[in-house]
Design an enzyme around this catalytic site. Structure first.
Site, PDB file in Angstrom:
ATOM      1  N   HIS A  31      57.381 -55.552-138.901  1.00 46.76           N
ATOM      2  CA  HIS A  31      58.779 -55.170-139.053  1.00 46.76           C
ATOM      3  C   HIS A  31      59.539 -56.315-139.713  1.00 46.76           C
ATOM      4  O   HIS A  31      59.800 -57.341-139.100  1.00 46.76           O
ATOM      5  CB  HIS A  31      59.379 -54.798-137.693  1.00 46.76           C
ATOM      6  CG  HIS A  31      58.843 -53.509-137.151  1.00 46.76           C
ATOM      7  ND1 HIS A  31      57.578 -53.399-136.628  1.00 46.76           N
ATOM      8  CD2 HIS A  31      59.393 -52.275-137.065  1.00 46.76           C
ATOM      9  CE1 HIS A  31      57.375 -52.152-136.234  1.00 46.76           C
ATOM     10  NE2 HIS A  31      58.464 -51.450-136.491  1.00 46.76           N
ATOM     11  N   HIS A  38      55.223 -46.024-141.125  1.00 51.30           N
ATOM     12  CA  HIS A  38      54.334 -45.962-139.972  1.00 51.30           C
ATOM     13  C   HIS A  38      54.795 -44.920-138.965  1.00 51.30           C
ATOM     14  O   HIS A  38      55.871 -44.337-139.076  1.00 51.30           O
ATOM     15  CB  HIS A  38      54.202 -47.340-139.310  1.00 51.30           C
ATOM     16  CG  HIS A  38      55.488 -47.884-138.779  1.00 51.30           C
ATOM     17  ND1 HIS A  38      56.408 -48.538-139.568  1.00 51.30           N
ATOM     18  CD2 HIS A  38      56.021 -47.878-137.526  1.00 51.30           C
ATOM     19  CE1 HIS A  38      57.439 -48.921-138.842  1.00 51.30           C
ATOM     20  NE2 HIS A  38      57.230 -48.518-137.595  1.00 51.30           N
ATOM     21  N   CYS A  73      62.189 -45.537-127.442  1.00 52.22           N
ATOM     22  CA  CYS A  73      61.464 -45.403-128.701  1.00 52.22           C
ATOM     23  C   CYS A  73      60.166 -46.192-128.588  1.00 52.22           C
ATOM     24  O   CYS A  73      60.029 -47.063-127.735  1.00 52.22           O
ATOM     25  CB  CYS A  73      62.287 -45.961-129.860  1.00 52.22           C
ATOM     26  SG  CYS A  73      63.872 -45.170-130.105  1.00 52.22           S
ATOM     27  N   HIS A  75      55.828 -46.694-130.466  1.00 52.04           N
ATOM     28  CA  HIS A  75      54.823 -46.439-131.477  1.00 52.04           C
ATOM     29  C   HIS A  75      53.526 -45.990-130.789  1.00 52.04           C
ATOM     30  O   HIS A  75      52.995 -46.740-129.957  1.00 52.04           O
ATOM     31  CB  HIS A  75      54.529 -47.704-132.283  1.00 52.04           C
ATOM     32  CG  HIS A  75      55.727 -48.274-132.959  1.00 52.04           C
ATOM     33  ND1 HIS A  75      56.621 -49.114-132.318  1.00 52.04           N
ATOM     34  CD2 HIS A  75      56.195 -48.117-134.221  1.00 52.04           C
ATOM     35  CE1 HIS A  75      57.575 -49.454-133.161  1.00 52.04           C
ATOM     36  NE2 HIS A  75      57.343 -48.869-134.320  1.00 52.04           N
ATOM     37  N   GLU A  93      59.324 -49.581-120.493  1.00 50.57           N
ATOM     38  CA  GLU A  93      60.695 -50.007-120.779  1.00 50.57           C
ATOM     39  C   GLU A  93      61.652 -49.737-119.634  1.00 50.57           C
ATOM     40  O   GLU A  93      62.577 -50.510-119.402  1.00 50.57           O
ATOM     41  CB  GLU A  93      61.234 -49.294-122.023  1.00 50.57           C
ATOM     42  CG  GLU A  93      60.715 -49.817-123.318  1.00 50.57           C
ATOM     43  CD  GLU A  93      61.513 -49.295-124.511  1.00 50.57           C
ATOM     44  OE1 GLU A  93      62.573 -48.671-124.314  1.00 50.57           O
ATOM     45  OE2 GLU A  93      61.063 -49.522-125.647  1.00 50.57           O
ATOM     46  N   TYR A 110      62.779 -41.301-141.211  1.00 49.64           N
ATOM     47  CA  TYR A 110      63.981 -42.043-141.594  1.00 49.64           C
ATOM     48  C   TYR A 110      63.613 -43.446-142.068  1.00 49.64           C
ATOM     49  O   TYR A 110      62.522 -43.956-141.794  1.00 49.64           O
ATOM     50  CB  TYR A 110      64.979 -42.129-140.428  1.00 49.64           C
ATOM     51  CG  TYR A 110      64.621 -43.189-139.411  1.00 49.64           C
ATOM     52  CD1 TYR A 110      65.251 -44.430-139.425  1.00 49.64           C
ATOM     53  CD2 TYR A 110      63.628 -42.966-138.463  1.00 49.64           C
ATOM     54  CE1 TYR A 110      64.902 -45.416-138.522  1.00 49.64           C
ATOM     55  CE2 TYR A 110      63.277 -43.941-137.556  1.00 49.64           C
ATOM     56  CZ  TYR A 110      63.920 -45.165-137.591  1.00 49.64           C
ATOM     57  OH  TYR A 110      63.559 -46.147-136.701  1.00 49.64           O
ATOM     58  N   GLU A 119      63.334 -50.422-140.715  1.00 54.51           N
ATOM     59  CA  GLU A 119      62.503 -49.452-140.016  1.00 54.51           C
ATOM     60  C   GLU A 119      62.215 -48.332-141.002  1.00 54.51           C
ATOM     61  O   GLU A 119      63.130 -47.844-141.687  1.00 54.51           O
ATOM     62  CB  GLU A 119      63.210 -48.887-138.775  1.00 54.51           C
ATOM     63  CG  GLU A 119      63.197 -49.793-137.574  1.00 54.51           C
ATOM     64  CD  GLU A 119      61.843 -49.906-136.894  1.00 54.51           C
ATOM     65  OE1 GLU A 119      60.845 -49.444-137.462  1.00 54.51           O
ATOM     66  OE2 GLU A 119      61.787 -50.474-135.799  1.00 54.51           O
ATOM     67  N   GLU A 121      59.916 -44.946-140.674  1.00 56.68           N
ATOM     68  CA  GLU A 121      59.048 -44.285-139.698  1.00 56.68           C
ATOM     69  C   GLU A 121      59.035 -42.770-139.846  1.00 56.68           C
ATOM     70  O   GLU A 121      60.053 -42.152-140.143  1.00 56.68           O
ATOM     71  CB  GLU A 121      59.532 -44.615-138.275  1.00 56.68           C
ATOM     72  CG  GLU A 121      59.504 -46.089-137.946  1.00 56.68           C
ATOM     73  CD  GLU A 121      60.038 -46.408-136.560  1.00 56.68           C
ATOM     74  OE1 GLU A 121      59.637 -47.440-136.018  1.00 56.68           O
ATOM     75  OE2 GLU A 121      60.866 -45.634-136.027  1.00 56.68           O
ATOM     76  N   TRP A 164      68.985 -44.257-136.516  1.00 54.19           N
ATOM     77  CA  TRP A 164      68.082 -43.125-136.264  1.00 54.19           C
ATOM     78  C   TRP A 164      68.704 -42.141-135.281  1.00 54.19           C
ATOM     79  O   TRP A 164      68.539 -40.935-135.431  1.00 54.19           O
ATOM     80  CB  TRP A 164      66.703 -43.587-135.816  1.00 54.19           C
ATOM     81  CG  TRP A 164      66.664 -44.395-134.557  1.00 54.19           C
ATOM     82  CD1 TRP A 164      66.553 -43.926-133.280  1.00 54.19           C
ATOM     83  CD2 TRP A 164      66.732 -45.823-134.453  1.00 54.19           C
ATOM     84  NE1 TRP A 164      66.553 -44.974-132.381  1.00 54.19           N
ATOM     85  CE2 TRP A 164      66.658 -46.146-133.075  1.00 54.19           C
ATOM     86  CE3 TRP A 164      66.837 -46.855-135.386  1.00 54.19           C
ATOM     87  CZ2 TRP A 164      66.696 -47.459-132.614  1.00 54.19           C
ATOM     88  CZ3 TRP A 164      66.870 -48.154-134.922  1.00 54.19           C
ATOM     89  CH2 TRP A 164      66.805 -48.453-133.558  1.00 54.19           C
TER      90      TRP A 164
END
Length: 195
Positions: A31, A38, A73, A75, A93, A110, A119, A121, A164
């Protein structure tokens, strides 16, 4: 330090424009100003009263610090299903167990930039249900707030909202309140991830 420990060796799934897996890369090193396209996800968590959990990203996060956004959020790891990734990240989190996961926006893509970090993604959007209060990982989450749907929509007028979140709300608001969001077809997900 839950988040710091769990993300040190984390890898992201790199995608081509069709959503095919073209390899992996270390998350921590990927990043930057030229972040590769990704796989990611966004989740909106709803409690028994129909309130939505909003979170503020930790002030010292490298990407998009301090912005207010959706619940969690993350991955998907290589080979990890989207459901498993959401479940893992919400637990890491926020210390919450998520149930009743519903795929809402399988094709959301986005690109956004803040302070030189990009970002980029393919970021499917998922709704889940949770009970109890978050126990936040301070390395990931600075603060949180439960909001009714009007309160969630009010964040659109706040300059601290994540880009986002603002883009996703353009698709989500017409669907009604979160408990009304219809389930989307998992075949519309990028080929790189299973539901």
């Amino acid at each position: 330090m839950r988040g710091r420990m769990s993300t040190m060796g984390e890898r992201i799934v790199l995608l081509d424009e069709a959503g095919q897996d073209i390899g992996t890369a270390p998350k921590a090193e990927s990043h930057h100003g030229d972040t590769p396209f990704h796989l990611a996800f966004s989740s909106y968590l709803v409690n028994a009263d129909g309130l939505v959990l909003l979170t503020q990203r930790a002030h010292d996060k490298r990407s998009f610090p301090s912005v207010w956004t959706n619940s969690a959020c993350g991955h998907p790891a290589p080979g990890e299903s989207l459901r498993a990734a959401v479940t893992r990240r919400v637990k890491d989190e926020l210390g919450l167990a998520v149930t009743d996961l519903t795929l809402v926006l399988p094709e959301f893509v986005y690109r956004a930039e803040m302070r030189g970090v990009v970002e980029h993604e393919w970021c499917p959007v998922v709704r889940g249900r949770v009970t109890g209060e978050p126990v936040r990982d301070p390395a990931e989450v600075e603060a949180f707030a439960w909001r009714d749907w009007d309160g969630v929509r009010a964040l659109l007028d706040d300059p601290s909202a994540s880009p986002w979140f603002v883009e996703q709300m353009g698709y989500l608001v017409p669907l009604g309140s979160p408990l009304e969001w219809p389930a989307a077809d998992p075949s519309l997900l990028p080929p790189a991830v299973l539901w």
